[in-house]
Write a protein that holds these residues in place. Structure first.
Motif, PDB file in Angstrom:
ATOM      1  N   THR A 209     -37.883  -6.254   7.082  1.00 58.82           N
ATOM      2  CA  THR A 209     -39.060  -6.152   6.214  1.00 58.82           C
ATOM      3  C   THR A 209     -38.808  -6.818   4.861  1.00 58.82           C
ATOM      4  OG1 THR A 209     -38.339  -3.988   5.386  1.00 58.82           O
ATOM      5  CG2 THR A 209     -39.794  -4.003   7.308  1.00 58.82           C
ATOM      6  N   SER A 210     -37.826  -7.710   4.802  1.00 55.51           N
ATOM      7  CA  SER A 210     -37.460  -8.328   3.523  1.00 55.51           C
ATOM      8  C   SER A 210     -38.477  -9.364   3.062  1.00 55.51           C
ATOM      9  CB  SER A 210     -36.082  -8.974   3.624  1.00 55.51           C
ATOM     10  OG  SER A 210     -36.071 -10.014   4.595  1.00 55.51           O
ATOM     11  N   LYS A 211     -39.261  -9.906   3.986  1.00 49.72           N
ATOM     12  CA  LYS A 211     -40.258 -10.916   3.631  1.00 49.72           C
ATOM     13  C   LYS A 211     -41.648 -10.448   4.047  1.00 49.72           C
ATOM     14  CE  LYS A 211     -37.001 -14.764   4.129  1.00 49.72           C
ATOM     15  NZ  LYS A 211     -36.714 -16.050   4.831  1.00 49.72           N
ATOM     16  N   PRO A 212     -42.636 -10.597   3.173  1.00 52.33           N
ATOM     17  CA  PRO A 212     -43.982 -10.113   3.503  1.00 52.33           C
ATOM     18  C   PRO A 212     -44.676 -10.950   4.563  1.00 52.33           C
ATOM     19  CG  PRO A 212     -44.000 -11.241   1.398  1.00 52.33           C
ATOM     20  CD  PRO A 212     -42.562 -11.110   1.791  1.00 52.33           C
ATOM     21  N   THR A 228     -40.729   0.582   9.982  1.00 52.40           N
ATOM     22  CA  THR A 228     -40.319  -0.804   9.762  1.00 52.40           C
ATOM     23  C   THR A 228     -40.805  -1.735  10.866  1.00 52.40           C
ATOM     24  OG1 THR A 228     -38.187  -0.317  10.820  1.00 52.40           O
ATOM     25  CG2 THR A 228     -38.285  -0.178   8.417  1.00 52.40           C
ATOM     26  N   ALA A 231     -44.372  -2.673   9.965  1.00 53.36           N
ATOM     27  CA  ALA A 231     -44.358  -3.552   8.799  1.00 53.36           C
ATOM     28  C   ALA A 231     -43.937  -4.968   9.188  1.00 53.36           C
ATOM     29  CB  ALA A 231     -43.415  -2.995   7.734  1.00 53.36           C
ATOM     30  N   HIS A 232     -42.934  -5.079  10.040  1.00 49.97           N
ATOM     31  CA  HIS A 232     -42.489  -6.402  10.492  1.00 49.97           C
ATOM     32  C   HIS A 232     -43.567  -7.073  11.338  1.00 49.97           C
ATOM     33  CE1 HIS A 232     -39.448  -9.423  11.774  1.00 49.97           C
ATOM     34  NE2 HIS A 232     -40.268  -9.493  12.816  1.00 49.97           N
ATOM     35  N   SER A 235     -46.154  -8.811   9.447  1.00 48.06           N
ATOM     36  CA  SER A 235     -45.723 -10.046   8.790  1.00 48.06           C
ATOM     37  C   SER A 235     -45.730 -11.247   9.725  1.00 48.06           C
ATOM     38  CB  SER A 235     -44.314  -9.864   8.204  1.00 48.06           C
ATOM     39  OG  SER A 235     -43.332  -9.830   9.225  1.00 48.06           O
ATOM     40  N   LEU A 254     -44.691   3.231   6.093  1.00 45.58           N
ATOM     41  CA  LEU A 254     -45.049   1.832   6.322  1.00 45.58           C
ATOM     42  C   LEU A 254     -44.491   1.014   5.159  1.00 45.58           C
ATOM     43  CD1 LEU A 254     -46.478  -0.273   8.017  1.00 45.58           C
ATOM     44  CD2 LEU A 254     -48.605   0.254   6.802  1.00 45.58           C
ATOM     45  N   GLY A 256     -44.140  -1.905   3.878  1.00 45.80           N
ATOM     46  CA  GLY A 256     -44.567  -3.298   3.806  1.00 45.80           C
ATOM     47  C   GLY A 256     -45.377  -3.567   2.555  1.00 45.80           C
ATOM     48  N   THR A 257     -46.122  -4.691   2.580  1.00 50.15           N
ATOM     49  CA  THR A 257     -46.986  -5.064   1.457  1.00 50.15           C
ATOM     50  C   THR A 257     -48.386  -5.358   1.968  1.00 50.15           C
ATOM     51  OG1 THR A 257     -46.736  -7.489   1.564  1.00 50.15           O
ATOM     52  CG2 THR A 257     -44.941  -6.248   0.530  1.00 50.15           C
TER      53      THR A 257
END
Length: 332
Positions: A209-212, A228, A231-232, A235, A254, A256-257
């Motif tokens: 989940t390091s990148k939106p 996660t 959230a992934h 993306s 969740l 994420g962004t």
């Protein structure tokens, strides 16, 4: 009718929940317009939580668990049902706030029942159960939001070897979608291919989940994991992709962004099978009876006696149940 019947009864002693098979009478049952002879039930993730006293889903004890069942009407004070009618029940917090299907008799509100649709019998209805019903609602949500077999891309199913995931893979494949199935169990790969999965992805590839935003990948997704994983997945959705969220086996958070929603127009649709309106229930069950391949349903189902249900409750929480578990309620 026999004066007594068998049921699995949960009780609470201090902070622990105990389970015992007991003989009950009709007078022990909660109020309701329809008395049903329960033939079949299932084991869902929520059942596993209830059996193990988790999540404070049950507040009042003693309690009979089992969030769904199928069976035959014994008596009814509601004109919609008569003795001999076959019925299905899922949701309405039965098995949580109201006594459920892990008993040979159940008394419930008429509004909670759905007539068993032509094309499936009572055992098939519970091989489908809440998990399969939820999967159908998720498929319908994707369709309602424009996800189509004509689009260029696959539909992802997370937790694919579980109850919801197995039925989702089978339905989507039967409808003509190309399905990518996510699982962490290598031993289920052939099982998922037999259900119709085109490709398989390891669940560990869906945790970053390091990148939106990542490379566009899926036109639609059905997620029963949450946290996660969800959230992934968001993306990697394609532009205007749609995700139907229907579970939290990996957690309720969740992390994420909002970027996928703002820059790609991704849609996140929540699936509620518990308080689902009657008309939607009927439509979903009719489609399940018509569109779910019965041979695949059988291959994805394991039958157990109600008397053997307790260890399975622990297994499903650990992700050790493949497909659907059909519970013979009369065998206890």
């Amino acid at each position: 009718m026999a004066d007594s019947f068998r049921a699995l009864v949960l009780d609470q002693k201090e902070k622990s929940v105990t389970a015992e098979f007991k003989n009950l009478t009709i007078d022990d049952l909660p109020a309701g317009e329809v008395l049903v002879r329960v033939k079949w039930s299932t084991l869902n993730y929520k059942d596993g939580m209830v059996l193990n006293g988790l999540g404070r889903l049950v507040r009042t004890y003693p309690h009979v668990p089992g969030v769904d069942f199928s069976g035959e009407v014994v008596s009814s004070t509601d004109d919609r049902y008569k003795p001999g009618d076959e019925v299905v029940l899922t949701g309405w917090r039965v098995g949580e706030a109201h006594w459920g299907g892990y008993a040979q008799l159940a008394r419930v509100k008429a509004d909670w029942l759905v007539p068993l649709p032509a094309g499936i019998d009572a055992s098939q209805a519970m091989a489908i159960g809440t998990a399969g019903f939820t999967a159908m609602l998720a498929v319908m949500a994707l369709e309602d939001q424009g996800v189509s077999t004509k689009q260029d891309g696959e539909v992802l199913v997370t937790g694919a070897a579980g109850g919801v995931g197995s039925v989702a893979v089978s339905i989507l494949s039967a409808l003509g979608y190309r399905v990518e199935a996510s699982t962490g169990r290598a031993e289920t790969h052939q099982y998922l291919r037999d259900l119709g999965a085109s490709t398989i992805i390891d669940r560990n590839e869906l945790t970053d989940t390091s990148k939106p935003l990542l490379t566009e990948r899926w036109v639609g997704a059905i997620d029963s994991v949450g946290s996660t994983t969800l959230a992934h997945v968001l993306s990697e959705m394609k532009y205007h992709g749609v995700v139907a969220a229907c579970g939290l086996a990996g957690g309720p958070d969740l992390p994420g962004t909002v970027i996928p929603f703002l820059l790609r127009g991704v849609k996140l649709i929540g699936i509620d099978s518990v308080m689902c309106p009657y008309e939607t229930r009927v439509r979903a069950w009719l489609r399940l009876a018509r569109e779910l391949p019965k041979d695949q349903l059988q291959s994805a189902t394991t039958k157990v006696a109600l008397s053997d249900i307790l260890p399975w409750g622990e297994k499903i929480l650990k992700g050790q149940v493949q497909g659907r578990l059909l519970v013979d309620v009369q065998d206890c």
